[in-house]
Design a protein around this motif. Structure first.
Motif, mmCIF file in Angstrom:
data_model
loop_
_atom_site.group_PDB
_atom_site.id
_atom_site.type_symbol
_atom_site.label_atom_id
_atom_site.label_comp_id
_atom_site.label_asym_id
_atom_site.label_seq_id
_atom_site.Cartn_x
_atom_site.Cartn_y
_atom_site.Cartn_z
ATOM 1 N N TYR A 42 0.804 -1.229 0.000
ATOM 2 C CA TYR A 42 0.000 0.000 0.000
ATOM 3 C C TYR A 42 0.840 1.285 0.000
ATOM 4 N N PRO A 43 1.858 1.415 0.841
ATOM 5 C CA PRO A 43 2.623 2.675 0.847
ATOM 6 C C PRO A 43 3.313 2.983 -0.490
ATOM 7 N N CYS A 44 3.499 1.969 -1.313
ATOM 8 C CA CYS A 44 4.151 2.169 -2.614
ATOM 9 C C CYS A 44 3.163 2.566 -3.704
ATOM 10 N N LEU A 45 1.877 2.436 -3.444
ATOM 11 C CA LEU A 45 0.880 2.816 -4.449
ATOM 12 C C LEU A 45 0.844 4.335 -4.571
ATOM 13 N N PRO A 46 0.810 4.849 -5.796
ATOM 14 C CA PRO A 46 0.756 6.311 -5.951
ATOM 15 C C PRO A 46 -0.597 6.864 -5.512
ATOM 16 N N GLU A 47 -0.578 8.031 -4.909
ATOM 17 C CA GLU A 47 -1.820 8.721 -4.559
ATOM 18 C C GLU A 47 -2.554 9.031 -5.858
ATOM 19 N N SER A 48 -3.824 8.660 -5.937
ATOM 20 C CA SER A 48 -4.562 8.812 -7.189
ATOM 21 C C SER A 48 -5.259 10.170 -7.255
ATOM 22 N N ASP A 49 -5.605 10.561 -8.477
ATOM 23 C CA ASP A 49 -6.308 11.829 -8.662
ATOM 24 C C ASP A 49 -7.671 11.821 -7.965
ATOM 25 N N LEU A 50 -8.387 10.701 -8.053
ATOM 26 C CA LEU A 50 -9.690 10.623 -7.386
ATOM 27 C C LEU A 50 -9.534 10.666 -5.870
ATOM 28 N N SER A 55 -10.591 13.055 -1.148
ATOM 29 C CA SER A 55 -9.910 12.913 0.138
ATOM 30 C C SER A 55 -10.312 11.600 0.815
ATOM 31 N N LEU A 56 -10.260 10.520 0.021
ATOM 32 C CA LEU A 56 -10.617 9.185 0.490
ATOM 33 C C LEU A 56 -9.554 8.194 0.012
ATOM 34 N N GLU A 57 -8.802 7.634 0.946
ATOM 35 C CA GLU A 57 -7.714 6.727 0.589
ATOM 36 C C GLU A 57 -8.198 5.419 -0.019
ATOM 37 N N GLN A 58 -9.471 5.068 0.176
ATOM 38 C CA GLN A 58 -10.001 3.846 -0.429
ATOM 39 C C GLN A 58 -9.923 3.913 -1.955
ATOM 40 N N LEU A 59 -10.010 5.118 -2.495
ATOM 41 C CA LEU A 59 -9.972 5.267 -3.949
ATOM 42 C C LEU A 59 -8.601 4.923 -4.511
ATOM 43 N N ARG A 60 -7.549 5.121 -3.743
ATOM 44 C CA ARG A 60 -6.207 4.705 -4.171
ATOM 45 C C ARG A 60 -6.194 3.193 -4.396
ATOM 46 N N VAL A 61 -6.822 2.480 -3.480
ATOM 47 C CA VAL A 61 -6.872 1.022 -3.556
ATOM 48 C C VAL A 61 -7.643 0.587 -4.807
ATOM 49 N N LEU A 62 -8.821 1.179 -5.015
ATOM 50 C CA LEU A 62 -9.631 0.806 -6.176
ATOM 51 C C LEU A 62 -8.942 1.161 -7.491
#
Length: 101
Positions: A42-50, A55-62
């Motif tokens: 997870y910490p290596c995943l880029p912060e996504s535009d959505l 301002s919801l970290e769940q969207l990074r996962v999706l």
């Protein structure tokens, strides 16, 4: 259990006054459990535009192509706990309702 399609701070779908009564809305509670291997990635995943927009970290996962399982819970829905003060308020509320804390 189903997979989440999206999370938002706004109602989904968009509220249209002539159609509101035809849709049931659910409240997001947000209890998460992750596999250890995912927590390492997870910490290596880029912060996504959505994620930035909502301002919801769940969207990074999706947006990274991962799935988040969702289910419906029947029972009381309490306010979120993000700070020690939130926790104290929740404990007080649950005690007043005679719920074992």
């Amino acid at each position: 259990l189903d997979n989440a399609l999206y999370f938002s701070r706004s109602p989904i779908p968009n509220i249209q006054p002539d159609r509101v009564n035809k849709i049931s809305f659910l409240k997001h509670i947000g209890l998460y459990a992750f596999r250890c291997e995912f927590l390492h990635r997870y910490p290596c995943l880029p912060e996504s535009d959505l994620e930035k927009q909502e301002s919801l970290e769940q969207l990074r996962v999706l947006e990274a192509g991962e799935r988040i399982k969702i289910g419906i819970v029947n029972g009381p829905c309490y306010p979120g706990v993000d700070t020690p003060a939130d926790l104290a308020a929740l404990v007080k509320m649950m005690k007043s309702e005679k719920i074992d804390t």
